[in-house]
Design an enzyme around this catalytic site. Structure first.
Site, PDB file in Angstrom:
ATOM      1  N   GLU A 143      -3.587   7.887  -4.204  1.00 49.15           N
ATOM      2  CA  GLU A 143      -3.890   7.471  -5.747  1.00 49.15           C
ATOM      3  C   GLU A 143      -5.349   8.110  -6.146  1.00 49.15           C
ATOM      4  O   GLU A 143      -6.172   8.316  -5.124  1.00 49.15           O
ATOM      5  CB  GLU A 143      -4.313   5.703  -5.566  1.00 49.15           C
ATOM      6  CG  GLU A 143      -2.770   5.106  -5.298  1.00 49.15           C
ATOM      7  CD  GLU A 143      -3.067   3.577  -5.388  1.00 49.15           C
ATOM      8  OE1 GLU A 143      -4.098   3.481  -5.687  1.00 49.15           O
ATOM      9  OE2 GLU A 143      -2.014   2.939  -4.839  1.00 49.15           O
ATOM     10  N   HIS A 154      -1.669   0.755  -9.914  1.00 54.99           N
ATOM     11  CA  HIS A 154      -2.343   0.115  -9.043  1.00 54.99           C
ATOM     12  C   HIS A 154      -2.989  -1.264  -9.863  1.00 54.99           C
ATOM     13  O   HIS A 154      -3.974  -1.268  -9.723  1.00 54.99           O
ATOM     14  CB  HIS A 154      -3.401   0.570  -8.024  1.00 54.99           C
ATOM     15  CG  HIS A 154      -3.590  -0.317  -6.849  1.00 54.99           C
ATOM     16  ND1 HIS A 154      -3.837   0.349  -5.630  1.00 54.99           N
ATOM     17  CD2 HIS A 154      -3.423  -1.413  -6.768  1.00 54.99           C
ATOM     18  CE1 HIS A 154      -3.974  -0.641  -4.639  1.00 54.99           C
ATOM     19  NE2 HIS A 154      -3.669  -1.846  -5.466  1.00 54.99           N
ATOM     20  N   ARG A 208       0.793  -1.201  -0.140  1.00 58.27           N
ATOM     21  CA  ARG A 208      -0.029   0.074   0.027  1.00 58.27           C
ATOM     22  C   ARG A 208       0.931   1.073  -0.006  1.00 58.27           C
ATOM     23  O   ARG A 208       2.030   1.194   0.431  1.00 58.27           O
ATOM     24  CB  ARG A 208      -0.854   0.055   1.064  1.00 58.27           C
ATOM     25  CG  ARG A 208      -1.998  -1.074   1.294  1.00 58.27           C
ATOM     26  CD  ARG A 208      -3.219  -0.651   0.322  1.00 58.27           C
ATOM     27  NE  ARG A 208      -4.131  -1.573   0.074  1.00 58.27           N
ATOM     28  CZ  ARG A 208      -4.421  -2.544  -0.598  1.00 58.27           C
ATOM     29  NH1 ARG A 208      -3.344  -2.714  -1.672  1.00 58.27           N
ATOM     30  NH2 ARG A 208      -5.467  -3.315  -0.640  1.00 58.27           N
TER      31      ARG A 208
END
Lengths: 314, 298
Positions: A262, A280, A233
């Site tokens: 993000e 991602h 993460r």
């Protein structure tokens, strides 16, 4: 089961998941609502389940607003966006999508290692821009045999270790406790791990303890020839420190699939050829996303049919 | 031209000469000192003001070995001019630029890079495969162009099924038909030139991808480009091309290809290992010891 309300807190971007949920439940798409608070208020008495993902979950505030909430089924394996203690307190079940995405994420970690060390993206740009006509690309650096340190030796960490072993990489790891029956070398701190490996991979869960687990000291220990790979993460890594470490050459390179905010990625990274930046996509394959969706739906179905949950965490 | 090389400054009539027709990438990067030895000296054709033919005739009797890379072919005609050559050292894994039959006929030994490029070549092939299947370079471009913010999540890649054993196929079409990814890492010979043709690509199919870290000419490049443009195969990872560094323009526009500039084995580790192997082969040769990495006839 059509009368059962399911609130999707993440953007409804995956048609297969949306369709499968709509077949079985009344689906409320929070991201499409112009006034989210009003939306939740209007439907709170029919919402008995929440579906979230890596970016959007169920925090304490949301949980409090949904008096009929029985289950949170996350379209991810990471549950850092779900308030687990709150769910435990209110006896709300929580499920995630383990195992089905392990291979994809591990593959991507290796892909990032190869891409960073062998400068694949940069080489591709070099050819496309016509620069090859003017001269050969410079030397990169060998991947096979480089030492790999893994933070977190869970399902994904182990899968990365197995793959890296095939490339003759010596493997070491950090975890909260040393694992018996594991042949890899254990280091009791992330700094020692970073000082003793050339490629450091973040593969642990995001919790309060692991927030910024890769900080300035760790990056300095990894060093000007070291490469950081993050498929965990964004908040695992102190991002502003990462940017300055890369710009100042204190860190050799980075392969990043996740970021603190993000989809915003620090722009100073865009000009660097020793980083690879991905939006991602760790579990982002057609096959795996379908398997994840099946688990989400399967868990919800099991819950409402009073059968055992497929992949419960709480 | 000023000659800075100490070997040739103290040119000994006794030391055997190793001919270099053109600079090799590995020597250009590491420097000539990495290859120096008290058993031989280098003779660099491009440093002479003489036209090549005259140059070769002048030194014909003292040239006992040739060090070459892909840029300079070792042809039968060349060997005809150099009757004292007994060894050709290729600074590469590939030997397609060397007339092996002519060497064999003339009793000339040939050595190549042996195993020193194997790890890096394999890593590059796997890297290209990952890149194609998981769209790593394309997704990296997407982020750098600010599209993750503007357009949202990136479109999904695909994972393929995995094999655990290595079944042998004697027919390349059948191999292509049964594979999700075809990886080319064989030598370029008369038999393998354009081996990957329309038929093979068709067998590989719309979901199949191809990775080439061998030689460009193993694939019919025109046909490959057509298949990629028309979606008859899913993608390609290419380190080599038929006419380097000229790349078919259509390839430069495609999102489902990954291109690298023939650098699959260009790492300092490989180059150092190669320089040691080259020196080792030359020294062994001039000491009448067995060669380290002779190319065997198959």
């Amino acid at each position: 089961m059509e009368s059962i309300g399911v609130l999707m807190t993440c953007p409804p971007n995956f048609p297969y998941l949306v369709e499968e949920l709509e077949k079985r439940f009344t689906l409320y798409k929070l991201q499409n609502a112009p006034d989210k608070t009003h939306f939740i208020n209007s439907h709170k008495n029919s919402i008995r389940a929440v579906v979230g993902n890596a970016g959007f979950g169920a925090d304490a505030e949301l949980i409090e607003q949904l008096p009929k909430l029985e289950i949170v089924s996350s379209f991810s394996v990471g549950l850092d966006k779900v308030d687990l203690p709150k769910c435990k307190e209110k006896r709300i079940r929580v499920t995630n999508t383990p195992d089905v995405l392990t291979n994809d994420v591990a593959d991507l970690a290796i892909g990032l290692m190869l891409a960073v060390l062998r400068r694949l993206c940069e080489s591709d740009r070099y050819v496309r821009s016509g620069k090859w006509k003017k001269g050969d690309y410079k030397l990169t650096t060998k991947f096979t045999g480089k030492s790999v340190g893994i933070i977190g030796l869970g399902r994904i960490g182990m899968a990365i270790a197995t793959r890296a072993e095939a490339f003759s990489c010596p493997i070491s790891y950090y975890a909260r406790t040393e694992k018996p029956d594991v042949k890899y070398r254990y280091y009791p701190s992330v700094i020692e791990l970073a000082a003793n490996c050339q490629i450091l991979v973040v593969a642990c869960a995001l919790t309060e303890e692991t927030h910024h687990i890769v900080n300035r000291e760790v990056m300095n220990a990894l060093g000007p020839k070291g490469v950081l790979i993050n498929i965990g993460r964004g908040p695992h890594v102190d991002e502003p420190e990462l940017v300055s470490a890369l710009l100042e050459g204190r860190l050799g390179g980075a392969g990043l699939d996740v970021f603190e905010d993000e989809p915003n990625v620090p722009e100073p990274l865009f000009g660097l050829e020793n980083v690879v930046l991905l939006p991602h996509v760790g579990s982002g394959t057609v096959e795996t996303r379908k398997a994840m969706a099946d688990l989400v739906v399967g868990n919800l179905e099991a819950h409402f049919l009073k059968k055992p949950l497929l992949t419960p965490v709480v | 031209m000023e000659n800075k090389d100490h070997n040739q400054n103290h040119q000994s009539e006794d030391l055997p000469q190793v001919l270099l027709l053109k600079p090799t990438p590995v020597m250009a990067v590491l420097g000539e000192h990495q290859f120096s030895s008290n058993k031989y000296q280098f003779l660099k054709a491009w440093e002479s003001p003489l036209p090549l033919c005259q140059f070769l005739t002048k030194y014909a009797n003292s040239i006992q070995a040739i060090l070459c890379s892909g840029a300079a072919s070792v042809t039968d005609d060349l060997l005809q001019l150099l009757p004292s050559v007994r060894l050709v050292v290729a600074a590469s894994a590939g030997t397609n630029h060397i007339d092996l039959m002519a060497c064999c006929r003339r009793g000339i030994s040939v050595t190549n890079a042996g195993n020193v490029f194997s790890d890096d070549g394999a890593d590059a092939a796997v890297g290209l495969l990952f890149d194609i299947l998981r769209k790593i370079s394309a997704a990296d471009r997407y982020v750098r162009q600010g599209l993750w913010v503007k357009k949202g999540d990136y479109a999904l890649g695909s994972k393929k099924k995995t094999f655990v054993s290595y079944p042998f196929y004697s027919n390349i079409c059948e191999l292509a038909a049964d594979s999700d990814a075809l990886i080319i890492c064989c030598a370029l010979t008369d038999q393998t030139r354009h081996m990957i043709n329309k038929e093979v690509l068709s067998a590989l199919g719309k979901e199949g991808v191809i990775v080439n870290i061998g030689r460009g000419a193993i694939i019919d490049e025109k046909e490959l480009v057509r298949c990629l443009v028309e979606g008859e195969i899913a993608g390609a990872g290419l380190d080599v091309f038929e006419k380097e560094p000229d790349i078919p323009k259509q390839l430069l526009e495609l999102e489902n290809v990954v291109l690298s500039p023939h650098n699959a084995v260009f790492t300092p580790e490989s180059f150092l290992a190669l320089s040691e192997l080259v020196v080792g082969n030359l020294e062994a040769f001039f000491s009448n010891l067995p060669l380290l990495s002779p190319v065997m006839d198959e």
